[in-house]
Design a protein around this motif. Structure first.
Motif, PDB file in Angstrom:
ATOM      1  N   ALA A  55       0.820  -1.216   0.000  1.00 25.49           N
ATOM      2  CA  ALA A  55       0.000   0.000   0.000  1.00 25.49           C
ATOM      3  C   ALA A  55       0.848   1.257   0.000  1.00 25.49           C
ATOM      4  N   ASP A  56       2.146   1.116   0.000  1.00 28.59           N
ATOM      5  CA  ASP A  56       3.004   2.297   0.056  1.00 28.59           C
ATOM      6  C   ASP A  56       3.552   2.656  -1.330  1.00 28.59           C
ATOM      7  N   ALA A  57       4.563   3.462  -1.360  1.00 27.29           N
ATOM      8  CA  ALA A  57       5.119   3.981  -2.614  1.00 27.29           C
ATOM      9  C   ALA A  57       5.877   2.921  -3.411  1.00 27.29           C
ATOM     10  N   THR A  58       6.100   1.752  -2.841  1.00 25.59           N
ATOM     11  CA  THR A  58       6.832   0.709  -3.576  1.00 25.59           C
ATOM     12  C   THR A  58       5.920  -0.135  -4.462  1.00 25.59           C
ATOM     13  N   ALA A  59       4.670   0.236  -4.579  1.00 23.88           N
ATOM     14  CA  ALA A  59       3.725  -0.535  -5.385  1.00 23.88           C
ATOM     15  C   ALA A  59       4.150  -0.587  -6.850  1.00 23.88           C
ATOM     16  N   ALA A  60       4.730   0.473  -7.360  1.00 26.32           N
ATOM     17  CA  ALA A  60       5.180   0.482  -8.760  1.00 26.32           C
ATOM     18  C   ALA A  60       6.309  -0.532  -8.964  1.00 26.32           C
ATOM     19  N   LEU A  61       7.221  -0.602  -8.011  1.00 30.80           N
ATOM     20  CA  LEU A  61       8.299  -1.599  -8.105  1.00 30.80           C
ATOM     21  C   LEU A  61       7.752  -3.014  -7.988  1.00 30.80           C
ATOM     22  N   TRP A  62       6.768  -3.195  -7.115  1.00 31.80           N
ATOM     23  CA  TRP A  62       6.125  -4.497  -6.971  1.00 31.80           C
ATOM     24  C   TRP A  62       5.503  -4.920  -8.301  1.00 31.80           C
ATOM     25  N   LEU A  63       4.821  -3.977  -8.972  1.00 29.87           N
ATOM     26  CA  LEU A  63       4.174  -4.280 -10.241  1.00 29.87           C
ATOM     27  C   LEU A  63       5.206  -4.655 -11.312  1.00 29.87           C
ATOM     28  N   MET A  64       6.332  -3.950 -11.336  1.00 34.89           N
ATOM     29  CA  MET A  64       7.400  -4.292 -12.289  1.00 34.89           C
ATOM     30  C   MET A  64       7.908  -5.714 -12.009  1.00 34.89           C
ATOM     31  N   GLY A  65       8.079  -6.054 -10.749  1.00 40.53           N
ATOM     32  CA  GLY A  65       8.518  -7.405 -10.399  1.00 40.53           C
ATOM     33  C   GLY A  65       7.492  -8.454 -10.780  1.00 40.53           C
ATOM     34  N   LEU A  66       6.218  -8.150 -10.554  1.00 39.16           N
ATOM     35  CA  LEU A  66       5.144  -9.078 -10.927  1.00 39.16           C
ATOM     36  C   LEU A  66       5.144  -9.331 -12.427  1.00 39.16           C
ATOM     37  N   PHE A  67       5.250  -8.273 -13.212  1.00 42.11           N
ATOM     38  CA  PHE A  67       5.314  -8.439 -14.664  1.00 42.11           C
ATOM     39  C   PHE A  67       6.552  -9.223 -15.071  1.00 42.11           C
ATOM     40  N   ALA A  68       7.668  -8.959 -14.427  1.00 44.04           N
ATOM     41  CA  ALA A  68       8.917  -9.640 -14.792  1.00 44.04           C
ATOM     42  C   ALA A  68       8.800 -11.149 -14.589  1.00 44.04           C
ATOM     43  N   VAL A  69       8.239 -11.577 -13.465  1.00 44.20           N
ATOM     44  CA  VAL A  69       8.160 -13.021 -13.210  1.00 44.20           C
ATOM     45  C   VAL A  69       6.969 -13.668 -13.911  1.00 44.20           C
TER      46      VAL A  69
END
Length: 167
Positions: A55-69
């Motif tokens: 829920a914090d500002a790292t959601a964009a990085l999480w999404l990039m990781g999700l797409f990557a895997v």
């Protein structure tokens, strides 16, 4: 968009490096290995084990990781295919090999037509699951056109024959 643009650029860089440092059949073997590895990520699906987004500002990085895997390797292999086929085609003895850029034009026209057709012809008449499996089934055959990759070093062979007066 950032993920797809970054992977597209990475695929182009991979294609350039592959054809520069591993010319000929070795580049085909390496790319076929990449394609084989990408098949293990098919059919495309969001990785359920990746967890919920923060829920914090790292959601964009999480999404990039999700797409990557989830879809990274198939998209990477797909993005490299156009430049690789063009480079391999340019090394053949085909009459159009000296100016292979028509392949990009054909690819762009095909992509544009697919984007136009999707909301009118594909989405209304097939379920998402059917689309996913169809995409997966067509992934490998669409990348293995033997006529384009069978002899990437044929141009050099033809030139050597001409230089020796045999052709």
């Amino acid at each position: 968009m950032v993920f797809f643009q970054a992977v597209l650029l990475a695929g182009y860089a991979y294609a350039h490096l592959l054809t520069t440092y591993l010319p000929g059949k070795r580049s085909i073997v390496v790319h076929l290995v990449v394609m084989a590895l990408a098949v293990f990520f098919l059919p495309l699906a969001i990785a359920p084990w990746f967890g919920r987004p923060p829920a914090d500002a790292t959601a964009a990085l999480w999404l990039m990781g999700l797409f990557a895997v989830s879809i990274g390797l198939p998209f990477f292999a797909l993005s490299a295919n156009g430049p690789l086929l063009q480079a391999w085609f340019a090394r053949t003895d085909h009459p159009s090999a000296t100016n292979p850029y028509f392949l990009y034009a054909a690819s762009n026209v095909g992509s544009f037509l697919a984007l136009l057709a999707y909301p009118f012809l594909i989405e209304p008449f097939s379920r998402l699951g059917q689309q996913t499996w169809t995409w997966a089934a067509l992934f490998v055959p669409s990348h293995c056109d033997d006529r384009l990759v069978r002899r990437p070093d044929a141009a050099r062979t033809a030139q050597r024959r001409r230089d020796r007066g045999r052709g």
